[in-house]
Design a protein around this motif. Structure first.
Motif, mmCIF file in Angstrom:
data_model
loop_
_atom_site.group_PDB
_atom_site.id
_atom_site.type_symbol
_atom_site.label_atom_id
_atom_site.label_comp_id
_atom_site.label_asym_id
_atom_site.label_seq_id
_atom_site.Cartn_x
_atom_site.Cartn_y
_atom_site.Cartn_z
ATOM 1 N N GLY A 151 0.816 -1.204 0.000
ATOM 2 C CA GLY A 151 0.000 0.000 0.000
ATOM 3 C C GLY A 151 0.853 1.258 0.000
ATOM 4 N N GLY A 152 0.289 2.351 -0.477
ATOM 5 C CA GLY A 152 1.042 3.591 -0.571
ATOM 6 C C GLY A 152 0.937 4.443 0.669
ATOM 7 N N GLY A 153 1.657 5.549 0.655
ATOM 8 C CA GLY A 153 1.614 6.486 1.761
ATOM 9 C C GLY A 153 2.517 6.099 2.922
ATOM 10 N N GLU A 154 2.477 6.935 3.945
ATOM 11 C CA GLU A 154 3.323 6.700 5.121
ATOM 12 C C GLU A 154 2.837 5.481 5.892
ATOM 13 N N GLN A 155 3.754 4.634 6.261
ATOM 14 C CA GLN A 155 3.429 3.405 6.981
ATOM 15 C C GLN A 155 4.250 3.317 8.267
ATOM 16 N N LEU A 156 3.581 3.057 9.378
ATOM 17 C CA LEU A 156 4.277 2.816 10.648
ATOM 18 C C LEU A 156 4.687 1.348 10.679
ATOM 19 N N ILE A 157 5.963 1.102 10.669
ATOM 20 C CA ILE A 157 6.458 -0.273 10.638
ATOM 21 C C ILE A 157 6.517 -0.864 12.040
ATOM 22 N N ALA A 158 7.078 -0.136 12.976
ATOM 23 C CA ALA A 158 7.203 -0.643 14.339
ATOM 24 C C ALA A 158 7.358 0.519 15.305
ATOM 25 N N SER A 159 6.993 0.292 16.578
ATOM 26 C CA SER A 159 7.108 1.342 17.594
ATOM 27 C C SER A 159 7.281 0.721 18.966
ATOM 28 N N ARG A 160 7.812 1.499 19.869
ATOM 29 C CA ARG A 160 7.944 1.100 21.269
ATOM 30 C C ARG A 160 8.212 2.333 22.110
ATOM 31 N N MET A 161 8.217 2.155 23.438
ATOM 32 C CA MET A 161 8.478 3.256 24.357
ATOM 33 C C MET A 161 9.901 3.166 24.894
ATOM 34 N N LEU A 162 10.457 4.346 25.227
ATOM 35 C CA LEU A 162 11.773 4.443 25.850
ATOM 36 C C LEU A 162 11.662 5.308 27.101
ATOM 37 N N THR A 163 12.602 5.138 28.005
ATOM 38 C CA THR A 163 12.628 5.958 29.228
ATOM 39 C C THR A 163 14.012 6.584 29.387
ATOM 40 N N LEU A 164 14.393 7.378 28.403
ATOM 41 C CA LEU A 164 15.689 8.040 28.439
ATOM 42 C C LEU A 164 15.637 9.247 29.373
ATOM 43 N N SER A 165 16.670 9.403 30.179
ATOM 44 C CA SER A 165 16.767 10.590 31.029
ATOM 45 C C SER A 165 17.128 11.795 30.177
ATOM 46 N N ALA A 166 16.824 12.980 30.677
ATOM 47 C CA ALA A 166 17.185 14.202 29.950
ATOM 48 C C ALA A 166 18.693 14.243 29.758
ATOM 49 N N GLY A 167 19.124 14.620 28.559
ATOM 50 C CA GLY A 167 20.561 14.682 28.275
ATOM 51 C C GLY A 167 20.860 14.413 26.809
ATOM 52 N N GLN A 168 22.150 14.295 26.504
ATOM 53 C CA GLN A 168 22.598 14.102 25.124
ATOM 54 C C GLN A 168 22.871 12.623 24.842
ATOM 55 N N TYR A 169 22.529 12.208 23.608
ATOM 56 C CA TYR A 169 22.699 10.822 23.193
ATOM 57 C C TYR A 169 23.180 10.769 21.750
ATOM 58 N N THR A 170 23.657 9.594 21.371
ATOM 59 C CA THR A 170 23.981 9.337 19.972
ATOM 60 C C THR A 170 23.068 8.227 19.465
ATOM 61 N N PHE A 171 22.615 8.394 18.235
ATOM 62 C CA PHE A 171 21.777 7.399 17.581
ATOM 63 C C PHE A 171 22.551 6.802 16.415
ATOM 64 N N SER A 172 22.491 5.491 16.291
ATOM 65 C CA SER A 172 23.116 4.843 15.137
ATOM 66 C C SER A 172 22.278 3.650 14.716
ATOM 67 N N ALA A 173 22.221 3.407 13.413
ATOM 68 C CA ALA A 173 21.489 2.272 12.860
ATOM 69 C C ALA A 173 21.887 2.102 11.402
ATOM 70 N N ARG A 174 21.694 0.898 10.900
ATOM 71 C CA ARG A 174 22.010 0.600 9.502
ATOM 72 C C ARG A 174 20.716 0.251 8.762
ATOM 73 N N ALA A 175 20.506 0.903 7.639
ATOM 74 C CA ALA A 175 19.325 0.648 6.824
ATOM 75 C C ALA A 175 19.730 0.087 5.474
ATOM 76 N N ALA A 176 18.869 -0.729 4.917
ATOM 77 C CA ALA A 176 19.134 -1.314 3.603
ATOM 78 C C ALA A 176 17.816 -1.491 2.862
ATOM 79 N N VAL A 177 17.894 -1.438 1.528
ATOM 80 C CA VAL A 177 16.697 -1.581 0.705
ATOM 81 C C VAL A 177 17.037 -2.480 -0.488
ATOM 82 N N GLN A 178 16.061 -3.164 -1.006
ATOM 83 C CA GLN A 178 16.264 -4.072 -2.132
ATOM 84 C C GLN A 178 15.776 -3.422 -3.429
ATOM 85 N N GLU A 179 16.634 -3.405 -4.425
ATOM 86 C CA GLU A 179 16.283 -2.999 -5.793
ATOM 87 C C GLU A 179 15.783 -1.572 -5.905
#
Length: 405
Positions: A304-332
């Motif tokens: 289907g078209g349009g924006e799709q929510l693939i997955a979600s969850r909750m976090l309990t991060l304290s106030a402050g600075q963080y780094t985010f990292s992840a690897r994404a890949a797509v086929q064709e």
């Protein structure tokens, strides 16, 4: 002294008094036609079932006086006349000197009269004679706790609850301030770690009680051995209870502890049924997790078209600075066409977006960037979103990690 378990809300005092009088009059009328031997046999039975009759036959009957004292306590609760209790206990002791139950009643009478020292002496003497009376151990437990003698108090509590599990409903709430005391944690944790029947029951109680769950969670964090009183079901329940009570940080800590991963470990392979902290599938299509050597992630195909929510969850991060990292890949196709992105926002303020991480070009790319969690945002929602095309769209996201700077 907590004596709530003596209170009965079933009837008013005059109603009970009238009922006892009717029973006594009817019984006396019947007894006048009985032979003496039958009366003597009935006396033994009436001590418990009809104490007024037993006392009419023998005013000094020790057991009947003890039963009457309990009935008076049940009727009057905390408003019970201490003189009435004292009279029953005195007559009981005069007939049977070695009488721990009557001594407990006398101790309660002294407590109501404000004579704490006298009550302590009677309860201690009662306990020396017998350890079968839970009220004695509970009174002495509270007395020891007030005096700062945690170990002695807990030993008395343990003894009482092993003897009478019916005391749990009254005693468990009194345990909350004890386990909330950081100084008492080191002493109560080994007791809980034994995993006795009553400690397991306490775990079940605390896991679903908003007033108790935070205290137990803090104790488990400081003394992990005490977590033995929470089985798998109770562990999920305490996380849910803490979350519902807005104790988000504690809920997250319990989730991390029981799942063997810290909040920086956001592997999709850990997906399970610990809502709301486990990943939930949101897109129409298929989703699978993989756990390969050195690489964990999620593979998805959305329809289907349009924006799709693939997955979600909750976090309990304290106030402050963080780094985010992840690897994404797509086929064709190109990552830019996939429109894959990770959005982080304050859960209590959905419009307050903290950060959004997206991938640009190529078929595979590792993204690493910094972000800040503001104050006043104890709970965060993280969402993985993609753009659906006319045809099925497939991709993957792996090695998602959030670490404090």
């Amino acid at each position: 002294m907590n004596l709530k378990f003596f209170r009965s809300a079933s009837s008013k005092g005059q109603k009970h008094k009238g009922s006892w009088l009717k029973v006594a009059v009817c019984a006396i009328a019947a007894l006048t036609a009985s032979v003496t031997t039958a009366a003597l046999t009935y006396r033994q039975t009436a001590q418990k079932t009809s104490p007024l009759i037993a006392l009419w036959m023998s005013p000094g009957n020790a057991k009947a006086n003890n039963v009457m004292a309990k009935l008076v306590l049940r009727e009057g609760g905390l408003e019970t006349d201490p003189k009435a209790l004292a009279s029953f206990s005195q007559r009981s002791i005069e007939t049977l000197a070695l009488n721990p139950e009557a001594l407990s009643v006398a101790g309660i009478a002294d407590t109501f009269a404000g004579k704490t020292d006298a009550a302590r002496e009677k309860f201690r003497l009662s306990e020396k004679m017998s350890r079968r009376y839970g009220i004695t151990s509970i009174w002495l437990f509270e007395d020891q706790i007030k005096a700062g003698n945690i170990s002695e108090g807990l030993a008395l509590l343990d003894r009482a609850l092993r003897i009478q599990d019916s005391l749990q409903a009254t005693v468990f709430p009194t345990l909350i301030p004890v386990i909330s005391n950081p100084g008492a944690g080191a002493e109560i944790a080994p007791l809980l770690a034994e995993g006795s029947d009553w400690t397991q029951d306490f775990g079940a109680y605390a896991a679903v009680t908003p007033a108790a769950a935070p205290a137990l969670a803090k104790l488990v964090e400081a003394h992990p051995e005490s977590a033995v009183i929470l089985d798998d079901t109770r562990r999920r329940q305490i996380v849910e209870t803490l979350f519902t009570a807005d104790e988000f940080a504690l809920a997250g800590q319990m989730y991390d502890r029981f799942n063997g991963s810290k909040r920086s470990g956001l592997s999709f392979a850990d997906r399970g049924d610990w809502r709301p902290f486990d990943w939930e599938l949101g897109a129409s299509g298929t989703l699978s997790v993989f756990d390969q050597s050195g690489r964990k992630g999620i593979e998805f195909t959305i329809d289907g078209g349009g924006e799709q929510l693939i997955a979600s969850r909750m976090l309990t991060l304290s106030a402050g600075q963080y780094t985010f990292s992840a690897r994404a890949a797509v086929q064709e196709r190109d990552l830019a066409q996939l429109g894959l992105r990770v959005r982080l926002s304050c859960a209590s303020q959905p419009s307050n977006r903290i950060a959004q991480f997206s991938w640009s070009s190529g078929t595979a790319q590792t993204l690493s960037t910094a972000f800040t969690v503001p104050s006043g945002c104890p709970l965060q929602a993280i969402e993985v979103i993609s753009l659906g095309q006319r045809s099925s769209t497939s991709g993957s996201l792996s090695d998602l990690i959030i670490d404090p700077v």
